[in-house]
Design a protein around this motif. Structure first.
Motif, PDB file in Angstrom:
ATOM      1  N   ILE A 250      47.919  40.396  35.452  1.00 28.04           N
ATOM      2  CA  ILE A 250      48.149  41.630  34.692  1.00 28.04           C
ATOM      3  C   ILE A 250      47.628  41.479  33.271  1.00 28.04           C
ATOM      4  O   ILE A 250      47.025  42.402  32.711  1.00 28.04           O
ATOM      5  N   ILE A 251      47.828  40.311  32.681  1.00 22.06           N
ATOM      6  CA  ILE A 251      47.390  40.064  31.308  1.00 22.06           C
ATOM      7  C   ILE A 251      45.870  39.907  31.234  1.00 22.06           C
ATOM      8  O   ILE A 251      45.225  40.326  30.271  1.00 22.06           O
ATOM      9  N   GLN A 252      45.285  39.313  32.281  1.00 18.61           N
ATOM     10  CA  GLN A 252      43.849  39.049  32.266  1.00 18.61           C
ATOM     11  C   GLN A 252      43.011  40.322  32.310  1.00 18.61           C
ATOM     12  O   GLN A 252      41.910  40.355  31.755  1.00 18.61           O
ATOM     13  N   VAL A 253      43.516  41.357  32.961  1.00 16.87           N
ATOM     14  CA  VAL A 253      42.708  42.557  33.180  1.00 16.87           C
ATOM     15  C   VAL A 253      42.266  43.225  31.878  1.00 16.87           C
ATOM     16  O   VAL A 253      41.058  43.465  31.681  1.00 16.87           O
ATOM     17  N   PRO A 254      43.169  43.592  30.955  1.00 14.19           N
ATOM     18  CA  PRO A 254      42.678  44.235  29.720  1.00 14.19           C
ATOM     19  C   PRO A 254      41.768  43.328  28.901  1.00 14.19           C
ATOM     20  O   PRO A 254      40.843  43.819  28.234  1.00 14.19           O
ATOM     21  N   ILE A 255      42.003  42.008  28.954  1.00 16.96           N
ATOM     22  CA  ILE A 255      41.141  41.078  28.220  1.00 16.96           C
ATOM     23  C   ILE A 255      39.736  41.098  28.806  1.00 16.96           C
ATOM     24  O   ILE A 255      38.728  41.189  28.085  1.00 16.96           O
ATOM     25  N   ALA A 256      39.647  41.017  30.143  1.00 18.30           N
ATOM     26  CA  ALA A 256      38.344  41.031  30.799  1.00 18.30           C
ATOM     27  C   ALA A 256      37.642  42.377  30.612  1.00 18.30           C
ATOM     28  O   ALA A 256      36.415  42.432  30.427  1.00 18.30           O
ATOM     29  N   PHE A 296      38.532  52.610  32.296  1.00 21.00           N
ATOM     30  CA  PHE A 296      38.025  51.555  31.421  1.00 21.00           C
ATOM     31  C   PHE A 296      38.403  50.172  31.961  1.00 21.00           C
ATOM     32  O   PHE A 296      37.624  49.211  31.862  1.00 21.00           O
ATOM     33  N   LEU A 297      39.588  50.069  32.551  1.00 16.67           N
ATOM     34  CA  LEU A 297      40.037  48.776  33.076  1.00 16.67           C
ATOM     35  C   LEU A 297      39.200  48.313  34.261  1.00 16.67           C
ATOM     36  O   LEU A 297      39.179  47.111  34.577  1.00 16.67           O
ATOM     37  N   ASP A 298      38.487  49.246  34.924  1.00 16.50           N
ATOM     38  CA  ASP A 298      37.631  48.862  36.049  1.00 16.50           C
ATOM     39  C   ASP A 298      36.543  47.884  35.628  1.00 16.50           C
ATOM     40  O   ASP A 298      35.997  47.142  36.462  1.00 16.50           O
ATOM     41  N   LYS A 299      36.218  47.871  34.337  1.00 15.23           N
ATOM     42  CA  LYS A 299      35.166  46.975  33.866  1.00 15.23           C
ATOM     43  C   LYS A 299      35.536  45.507  34.066  1.00 15.23           C
ATOM     44  O   LYS A 299      34.656  44.638  34.053  1.00 15.23           O
ATOM     45  N   GLU A 304      28.197  42.268  38.446  1.00  7.34           N
ATOM     46  CA  GLU A 304      26.976  41.787  37.831  1.00  7.34           C
ATOM     47  C   GLU A 304      26.999  41.990  36.330  1.00  7.34           C
ATOM     48  O   GLU A 304      27.549  42.972  35.825  1.00  7.34           O
ATOM     49  N   GLY A 305      26.373  41.041  35.631  1.00  7.25           N
ATOM     50  CA  GLY A 305      26.276  41.162  34.184  1.00  7.25           C
ATOM     51  C   GLY A 305      27.510  40.728  33.458  1.00  7.25           C
ATOM     52  O   GLY A 305      27.655  40.986  32.264  1.00  7.25           O
ATOM     53  N   CYS A 306      28.459  40.082  34.150  1.00 11.61           N
ATOM     54  CA  CYS A 306      29.687  39.611  33.505  1.00 11.61           C
ATOM     55  C   CYS A 306      29.333  38.607  32.421  1.00 11.61           C
ATOM     56  O   CYS A 306      28.546  37.686  32.637  1.00 11.61           O
ATOM     57  N   THR A 307      29.907  38.801  31.241  1.00  8.91           N
ATOM     58  CA  THR A 307      29.563  37.972  30.080  1.00  8.91           C
ATOM     59  C   THR A 307      30.178  36.592  30.155  1.00  8.91           C
ATOM     60  O   THR A 307      29.816  35.708  29.380  1.00  8.91           O
ATOM     61  N   SER A 308      31.126  36.391  31.050  1.00  8.04           N
ATOM     62  CA  SER A 308      31.773  35.079  31.150  1.00  8.04           C
ATOM     63  C   SER A 308      31.178  34.307  32.320  1.00  8.04           C
ATOM     64  O   SER A 308      31.212  34.760  33.455  1.00  8.04           O
ATOM     65  N   SER A 309      30.588  33.159  32.042  1.00  5.56           N
ATOM     66  CA  SER A 309      29.988  32.346  33.091  1.00  5.56           C
ATOM     67  C   SER A 309      30.978  31.363  33.706  1.00  5.56           C
ATOM     68  O   SER A 309      30.699  30.714  34.694  1.00  5.56           O
ATOM     69  N   SER A 310      32.163  31.276  33.089  1.00  6.51           N
ATOM     70  CA  SER A 310      33.140  30.284  33.532  1.00  6.51           C
ATOM     71  C   SER A 310      34.109  30.813  34.576  1.00  6.51           C
ATOM     72  O   SER A 310      34.876  30.054  35.137  1.00  6.51           O
ATOM     73  N   SER A 311      34.067  32.083  34.829  1.00  7.70           N
ATOM     74  CA  SER A 311      35.015  32.641  35.787  1.00  7.70           C
ATOM     75  C   SER A 311      34.403  33.809  36.524  1.00  7.70           C
ATOM     76  O   SER A 311      33.496  34.478  36.034  1.00  7.70           O
ATOM     77  N   THR A 312      34.911  34.063  37.725  1.00  4.46           N
ATOM     78  CA  THR A 312      34.448  35.203  38.500  1.00  4.46           C
ATOM     79  C   THR A 312      35.146  36.461  38.004  1.00  4.46           C
ATOM     80  O   THR A 312      36.210  36.386  37.393  1.00  4.46           O
ATOM     81  N   PRO A 313      34.549  37.636  38.260  1.00  8.35           N
ATOM     82  CA  PRO A 313      35.216  38.868  37.843  1.00  8.35           C
ATOM     83  C   PRO A 313      36.534  39.043  38.575  1.00  8.35           C
ATOM     84  O   PRO A 313      36.737  38.505  39.670  1.00  8.35           O
ATOM     85  N   LEU A 314      37.426  39.800  37.991  1.00  6.42           N
ATOM     86  CA  LEU A 314      38.705  40.074  38.622  1.00  6.42           C
ATOM     87  C   LEU A 314      38.506  41.071  39.748  1.00  6.42           C
ATOM     88  O   LEU A 314      37.483  41.758  39.829  1.00  6.42           O
ATOM     89  N   THR A 315      39.507  41.177  40.620  1.00  7.74           N
ATOM     90  CA  THR A 315      39.380  42.050  41.783  1.00  7.74           C
ATOM     91  C   THR A 315      39.908  43.444  41.478  1.00  7.74           C
ATOM     92  O   THR A 315      40.664  43.663  40.518  1.00  7.74           O
ATOM     93  N   VAL A 316      39.515  44.386  42.335  1.00  5.04           N
ATOM     94  CA  VAL A 316      40.003  45.760  42.213  1.00  5.04           C
ATOM     95  C   VAL A 316      41.528  45.783  42.348  1.00  5.04           C
ATOM     96  O   VAL A 316      42.219  46.515  41.631  1.00  5.04           O
ATOM     97  N   THR A 317      42.058  44.964  43.254  1.00  3.55           N
ATOM     98  CA  THR A 317      43.511  44.914  43.433  1.00  3.55           C
ATOM     99  C   THR A 317      44.206  44.478  42.156  1.00  3.55           C
ATOM    100  O   THR A 317      45.227  45.061  41.755  1.00  3.55           O
ATOM    101  N   GLN A 318      43.692  43.455  41.481  1.00  4.15           N
ATOM    102  CA  GLN A 318      44.278  43.012  40.216  1.00  4.15           C
ATOM    103  C   GLN A 318      44.219  44.106  39.166  1.00  4.15           C
ATOM    104  O   GLN A 318      45.177  44.323  38.418  1.00  4.15           O
ATOM    105  N   VAL A 319      43.091  44.811  39.118  1.00  2.00           N
ATOM    106  CA  VAL A 319      42.945  45.907  38.156  1.00  2.00           C
ATOM    107  C   VAL A 319      43.934  47.015  38.454  1.00  2.00           C
ATOM    108  O   VAL A 319      44.588  47.563  37.557  1.00  2.00           O
ATOM    109  N   GLU A 321      46.793  46.816  39.998  1.00  2.00           N
ATOM    110  CA  GLU A 321      48.156  46.401  39.684  1.00  2.00           C
ATOM    111  C   GLU A 321      48.432  46.559  38.188  1.00  2.00           C
ATOM    112  O   GLU A 321      49.533  46.942  37.789  1.00  2.00           O
ATOM    113  N   THR A 322      47.439  46.278  37.363  1.00  2.27           N
ATOM    114  CA  THR A 322      47.590  46.492  35.921  1.00  2.27           C
ATOM    115  C   THR A 322      47.702  47.976  35.603  1.00  2.27           C
ATOM    116  O   THR A 322      48.495  48.388  34.750  1.00  2.27           O
ATOM    117  N   LYS A 323      46.924  48.788  36.298  1.00  2.62           N
ATOM    118  CA  LYS A 323      47.017  50.236  36.107  1.00  2.62           C
ATOM    119  C   LYS A 323      48.415  50.746  36.458  1.00  2.62           C
ATOM    120  O   LYS A 323      48.958  51.643  35.795  1.00  2.62           O
TER     121      LYS A 323
END
Length: 591
Positions: A250-256, A296-299, A304-319, A321-323
């Motif tokens: 839940i916390i990771q989504v708005p940050i990502a 906006f949280l869908d981002k 593709e084009g994720c600025t973080s190379s150290s982690s995979t993008p979050l999932t739609v389900t995680q997003v 749940e934050t919504k």
């Protein structure tokens, strides 16, 4: 012939030995029968204290009206706020069953100490020839320590007992899902029975037979109810935790989402990152469909084009749940004013009733707090009517299994509550006119009006609670992410808590501001020489404004959507459980 696995629940629940739960031998109303027994006695204990606490503080500890109202609201607020911590402990560490177990013992300790506080003469102010001393600091400290120990115990029991009860029904079994649709209605029905026994009986015992007996009875009842609860242990189903840190996502989504703010969202939501179905089969989590709310949280789920190379993008389900949490927070904000209105039942309504004629015959006087029993009676009568008549009637017309949506239910409750506070305002205007016409301005003068003039406001608030109180509990449980359902339920309890704190603040400020410059205060020790009608009018205005805000918020809320495949996901999960781990292992308890 059905496969062997059909003997087990499909939602991944386990029994008290840590084995997959047998559908025929666990859960459903068989298990809930033990839970509702506890809840009835706990409600009797809580309302046995809360309903008449303002009277005890003013007549036994000799506090002034504003201070007593503020202290009652602050304590009630803490009782409803501490469940946040109890739910956190349950969802992240101990699980619902063990959190409830430990907290219930703390609750009993607080009730025992409170009974001692009102029973021993050394812990109460001395009275000589009708003149009583003020309570000493040590007496006040002991009394309030007992009260707040109760609030700590309630913090672990309130968010977990109702959620644990809802866990006894398998969402993926059609017959059990239908039973669950009525669970919260009948769960609250039993709480009303406990509240009725307190407001109709215990408050009379407290004022006429002794406060020690009035608090001792629910304390013994609470102990008996715990024995009933533990007797049902073999029949309970337990939800196994599937993640170690459910709040982390839940916390990771708005940050990502903020990190990917410059990236363009794809027009097709299916192009966002999401796990394959097999992932949900093996993990036991439920997949949640994409919704257009807070795009906006869908981002956070852009592939593709994720600025973080150290982690995979979050999932739609995680997003999603934050919504859900964000949407629930929006609805939570517009429940605070209705909770403030509800706080009047145990404070100003009671003090208002003490100024009226309470005689029934020459030898019997109704305790002012007993009128609260009509709130409960109206609930007890309304719940069966709502569940057995209103819901089937509306179900035929709307096709909704609940008859109407959860937010529609809340809106109806809030509207009825506005009518109740409007009537309270009108009755108070009449009371002030009677006071003026009879020249009654003394603090102990009894206004020649029956206390039953207050009956309509109590009854309407009870009817409103069938819609908004039960509706809120079901709404926050139903819409919470699976791993945070105890914490999600605290949206309900914390709203009541903040409403009590808000009422404490409003009463204090109204007394300070309106009483300056020689003007007649809205609220004071002498309600016969105040303008309580102005305060009720103020509550009416903000309630109407809040209803408008609620209609706006509900029009933007998007309900949780889960794929149909989740049924098979959890069905297959049962088949994958090859061993029989212990309950501690599956719930990840720390012993």
């Amino acid at each position: 012939m059905e496969p062997q696995s059909s003997e087990y629940t499909r939602d991944g629940t386990i029994d008290f030995r840590g084995r997959p739960a047998l559908s025929s031998k666990t859960g459903k109303w068989r298990a809930c029968a033990f839970l509702v027994g506890y809840e009835a006695f706990e409600r009797m204990a809580f309302y046995g204290v809360a309903s008449n606490l303002v009277i005890y503080l003013t007549t036994q500890l000799h506090e002034d009206t504003v201070s007593s109202v503020r202290n009652v609201n602050n304590w009630s607020g803490s009782v409803w706020i501490t469940p946040i911590f109890g739910a956190f402990i349950a969802d992240f560490y101990l699980g619902r069953f063990w959190t409830f177990t430990l907290s219930s013992l703390i609750y009993v300790l607080g009730m025992t100490l409170l009974t001692v506080a009102v029973s021993l003469k050394s812990l109460r102010p001395n009275c000589t020839s009708g003149v009583c001393d003020k309570a000493s600091p040590s007496q006040i400290a002991f009394f309030y320590s007992a009260l707040y120990i109760i609030s700590i115990g309630a913090g672990g029991t309130k968010p977990n007992i109702s959620t644990f009860g809802a866990d006894q029904f398998d969402d993926f079994n059609p017959s059990e899902k239908e039973l669950k649709a009525s669970f919260f209605n009948w769960w609250m029905f039993t709480t009303f029975l406990g509240a009725l026994s307190a407001t109709a009986g215990l408050v009379y015992v407290q004022e006429n037979l002794g406060w020690g007996l009035g608090y001792g009875i629910p304390t013994v009842g609470l102990l008996l109810s715990l024995l009933i609860f533990y007797a049902g242990t073999p029949t309970y189903r337990h939800k196994a935790r599937t993640t170690k840190s459910p709040l982390r996502g839940i916390i990771q989504v708005p940050i990502a989402a903020f990190r990917n703010r410059k990236l363009k969202l794809p027009n097709d939501p299916s192009k966002l990152h999401e796990h394959e179905i097999q992932h949900y089969i093996s993990s036991g989590k439920r997949q949640v469909y994409h919704t257009p709310f807070l795009r906006f949280l869908d981002k956070a789920a852009i592939k593709e084009g994720c600025t973080s190379s150290s982690s995979t993008p979050l999932t739609v389900t995680q997003v999603e749940e934050t919504k859900l949490i964000c949407g629930m927070m929006l609805i939570w904000l517009v429940t605070l004013i209705p909770s403030t209105i509800w706080a009047q039942i145990n404070t100003l309504f009671v003090k208002q009733g003490t100024t009226l004629n309470r005689n029934l015959g020459p030898d019997f006087k109704i305790p002012a707090a007993s009128l609260g029993s009509f709130v409960t009676l109206s609930m007890l009568l309304s719940v069966p009517m709502y569940d057995r008549f209103f819901v089937p009637f509306m179900r035929q017309r709307t096709g909704n299994p609940r008859g109407i949506t959860l937010l529609q239910r809340l809106g109806i409750g809030f509207a009825i509550q506005i009518i109740a506070i409007a009537i309270a305002y009108a009755i108070e205007v009449k009371r002030m006119r009677v006071i003026s016409s009879h020249g009654l301005e003394g603090p102990k003068d009894i206004v020649p009006m029956s206390i039953f003039w207050l009956l309509p406001q109590y009854v309407l608030i009870g009817i409103a609670d069938v819609f908004n109180a039960i509706g809120l509990l079901e709404f926050f449980y139903d819409q919470s992410p699976d791993e945070l359902q105890s914490l999600g339920t605290t949206f309900f309890t914390s709203g009541i808590g903040v409403g009590n704190f808000l009422n404490s603040f409003l009463v204090t400020m109204a007394a300070k501001i309106t009483g300056t410059g020689g003007r007649k205060s809205w609220i004071g020790d002498n309600l016969n020489n105040c303008h309580l009608d102005y305060y009720y009018g103020f509550l009416l205005v903000i309630s109407i404004a809040n209803l408008v805000a609620f209609l706006w918020a509900s029009s933007r809320y998007v309900y949780k959507r889960e794929p149909v495949q989740v049924n098979e996901i959890n069905h297959q999960r049962v088949l994958q459980m090859k061993s029989k781990p212990t309950l501690d292992e599956l719930l990840e308890l720390k012993v």
